[in-house]
Design a protein around this motif. Structure first.
Motif, PDB file in Angstrom:
ATOM      1  N   ILE A  69      31.854  49.993  39.306  1.00  0.00           N
ATOM      2  CA  ILE A  69      30.736  49.776  40.216  1.00  0.00           C
ATOM      3  C   ILE A  69      30.130  48.378  40.029  1.00  0.00           C
ATOM      4  O   ILE A  69      29.728  47.730  41.013  1.00  0.00           O
ATOM      5  CB  ILE A  69      29.680  50.907  40.034  1.00  0.00           C
ATOM      6  N   SER A  76      42.171  54.784  47.575  1.00  0.00           N
ATOM      7  CA  SER A  76      41.166  55.340  46.676  1.00  0.00           C
ATOM      8  C   SER A  76      40.244  56.225  47.508  1.00  0.00           C
ATOM      9  O   SER A  76      40.056  55.981  48.708  1.00  0.00           O
ATOM     10  CB  SER A  76      40.363  54.197  46.065  1.00  0.00           C
ATOM     11  N   CYS A 103      37.228  56.140  47.572  1.00  0.00           N
ATOM     12  CA  CYS A 103      36.018  55.433  48.020  1.00  0.00           C
ATOM     13  C   CYS A 103      36.162  54.947  49.460  1.00  0.00           C
ATOM     14  O   CYS A 103      35.232  54.367  50.009  1.00  0.00           O
ATOM     15  CB  CYS A 103      35.637  54.304  47.086  1.00  0.00           C
ATOM     16  N   ASN A 113      38.943  59.015  41.051  1.00  0.00           N
ATOM     17  CA  ASN A 113      38.785  58.068  39.929  1.00  0.00           C
ATOM     18  C   ASN A 113      39.848  58.321  38.856  1.00  0.00           C
ATOM     19  O   ASN A 113      39.989  59.455  38.386  1.00  0.00           O
ATOM     20  CB  ASN A 113      37.391  58.221  39.306  1.00  0.00           C
ATOM     21  N   GLY A 165      34.673  47.097  34.103  1.00  0.00           N
ATOM     22  CA  GLY A 165      35.527  48.283  34.071  1.00  0.00           C
ATOM     23  C   GLY A 165      34.924  49.498  34.780  1.00  0.00           C
ATOM     24  O   GLY A 165      33.748  49.518  35.147  1.00  0.00           O
ATOM     25  N   VAL A 209      33.844  53.575  34.796  1.00  0.00           N
ATOM     26  CA  VAL A 209      32.953  54.232  33.836  1.00  0.00           C
ATOM     27  C   VAL A 209      33.705  54.832  32.638  1.00  0.00           C
ATOM     28  O   VAL A 209      33.267  54.669  31.493  1.00  0.00           O
ATOM     29  CB  VAL A 209      32.045  55.275  34.537  1.00  0.00           C
ATOM     30  N   LYS A 268      32.313  51.606  24.710  1.00  0.00           N
ATOM     31  CA  LYS A 268      30.924  51.573  24.226  1.00  0.00           C
ATOM     32  C   LYS A 268      30.738  52.502  23.023  1.00  0.00           C
ATOM     33  O   LYS A 268      30.115  52.126  22.035  1.00  0.00           O
ATOM     34  CB  LYS A 268      29.954  51.944  25.352  1.00  0.00           C
ATOM     35  N   TRP A 305      24.683  53.216  32.282  1.00  0.00           N
ATOM     36  CA  TRP A 305      24.081  52.810  33.555  1.00  0.00           C
ATOM     37  C   TRP A 305      23.650  54.007  34.381  1.00  0.00           C
ATOM     38  O   TRP A 305      24.293  55.061  34.368  1.00  0.00           O
ATOM     39  CB  TRP A 305      25.092  52.017  34.375  1.00  0.00           C
ATOM     40  N   ARG A 357      31.358  62.818  39.406  1.00  0.00           N
ATOM     41  CA  ARG A 357      32.676  62.219  39.638  1.00  0.00           C
ATOM     42  C   ARG A 357      33.765  63.208  39.234  1.00  0.00           C
ATOM     43  O   ARG A 357      33.558  64.112  38.425  1.00  0.00           O
ATOM     44  CB  ARG A 357      32.849  60.932  38.808  1.00  0.00           C
ATOM     45  N   PRO A 396      22.837  50.905  39.212  1.00  0.00           N
ATOM     46  CA  PRO A 396      23.088  51.869  40.296  1.00  0.00           C
ATOM     47  C   PRO A 396      23.872  53.118  39.868  1.00  0.00           C
ATOM     48  O   PRO A 396      24.702  53.053  38.964  1.00  0.00           O
ATOM     49  CB  PRO A 396      23.904  51.056  41.306  1.00  0.00           C
ATOM     50  N   ASP A 397      23.600  54.214  40.573  1.00  0.00           N
ATOM     51  CA  ASP A 397      24.380  55.450  40.395  1.00  0.00           C
ATOM     52  C   ASP A 397      25.609  55.441  41.310  1.00  0.00           C
ATOM     53  O   ASP A 397      26.570  56.170  41.064  1.00  0.00           O
ATOM     54  CB  ASP A 397      23.532  56.679  40.779  1.00  0.00           C
TER      55      ASP A 397
END
Ligand code: GFB
Length: 311
Positions: free
Chosen positions: A70, A108, A110, A166, A179, A181, A188, A199, A206, A265-266
């Motif tokens: 994102i 994708s 999206c 995803n 990258g 999530v 991380k 974030w 998802r 952002p979500d």
């Protein structure tokens, strides 16, 4: 497509392309053609035309794309539109001009409207507005799948598309800023000392699919005599980003505290694709999220130790 077919995999160094090459080789296809970015610039129409004219593949799998999570998409919609549009137009149009008989184009989920009905059926395409954070990428992928559809109708070429949900798996990009999530969360948690900053609110939902399952769907789609123009590919397993974070924390063995940064952002509130079509034709996924996460944490550690990880 048979064992003697010459198959071009565009984007073989990416997570999806490399999974397709692994699956093709495991299934006994020995004539797999690839080109690195240095050898063939897919943004260059003449180079792509010359490549098809000299290699004359029987089949092409278009897995090459500029991809990102994102953060990368929303910061550079123009670049995601331009590069992905050029890659799609060049690789699909030049294949048709060179007489490539069969082509599988990868998109994708999206591409579907932000507020599409859930689970999202293929028929939701172009029914309302796209999600703004990845509008450029989505528009380019919609052009690509439409070009395949038009060429099939006008020239009788067997060009068709898959729209995966995803994805994650070996060879992913672990860049914290750019990258997706799932790999970002692995990195991380693996590098955290006492906390991780994630974030959004954690409420977005998802669906995740292991890339080896997508590769099996690609081979399955290519085995169909009369495939649908567009088919979704997903696991059917939904999680909130908050649940994903807990699952990644468990898979990495981390004890870090999770902190949410709601200024980020979500994105799309929910993105579950309807996979009734591909399932009705006989394909289903094999790797569930818990198992896939364990495999991916292991491959991240191996790639890191070998110095091959993409950061
Ligand atoms: O995979 P992702 O970046 O993209 O996931 P999309 C974004 C979701 O994860 C949002 C949350 O709800 C984020 O708020 N999130 C939490 C994080 N922590 C993080 C983090 O550290 N990094 C990231 N990246 N997200 C992409 C599209 O959308 O999906 C692409 O932008 C493509 O075009 C891809 O379609 C499959 O799922 O929102």
């Amino acid at each position: 497509m048979d064992a003697l077919s010459k198959i071009f995999v565009a984007g073989h160094r990416g997570m999806v392309g490399s999974a397709c090459v692994r699956a093709l080789k495991a299934a006994g296809y020995s004539k797999v053609v690839t080109r690195t970015h240095q050898e063939l610039d897919l943004l260059d129409p003449k180079a792509v035309r010359d490549f098809y004219a000299s290699e004359k593949p029987d089949v092409a799998i278009i897995a090459a794309a500029r991809v990102g999570g994102i953060g990368a998409n929303s910061a550079a919609n123009s670049l995601f539109l331009y590069e992905n549009e050029m890659i799609a137009m060049n690789t699909v149009w030049a294949a048709a001009e060179a007489g490539v008989k069969r082509l599988l184009f990868l998109g994708s989920t999206c591409i579907y409207p932000r507020m599409a009905p859930q689970p999202i059926p293929e028929s939701a395409l172009l029914t309302s507005e796209l999600e703004k954070t990845n509008e450029g990428y989505a528009l380019a992928k919609i052009s690509g799948l439409k070009l395949c559809e038009f060429l099939r109708r006008e020239r009788g070429l067997l060009y068709h598309s898959l729209m995966p949900t995803n994805l994650y798996g070996p060879g992913d990009n672990y860049d914290i800023v750019h990258g997706h999530v799932l790999p970002t969360l692995i990195r991380k948690f693996e590098t955290a000392t006492d906390h991780v900053d994630l974030w959004g609110t954690g409420s977005a939902i998802r669906e995740f699919l292991h890339v080896d399952d997508l590769a099996s769907a690609c081979l399955f789609a290519l085995s169909l005599d009369n495939p649908p123009d567009v088919m979704n590919v997903g696991s059917g397993e939904e999680v909130t980003i908050r649940e994903l974070a807990e699952a990644v924390k468990a898979a990495t063995g981390s004890r870090a505290e999770i902190r949410w940064d709601a200024t980020k952002p979500d994105g799309t509130p929910r993105k579950l694709c309807d996979t009734a079509l591909i399932r009705s034709l006989g394909w289903k996924p094999q790797i569930d999220l818990r198992q896939g996460l364990e495999m991916t944490v292991r491959s991240y550690r191996e790639e890191l130790a070998a110095g091959t990880v993409r950061l």
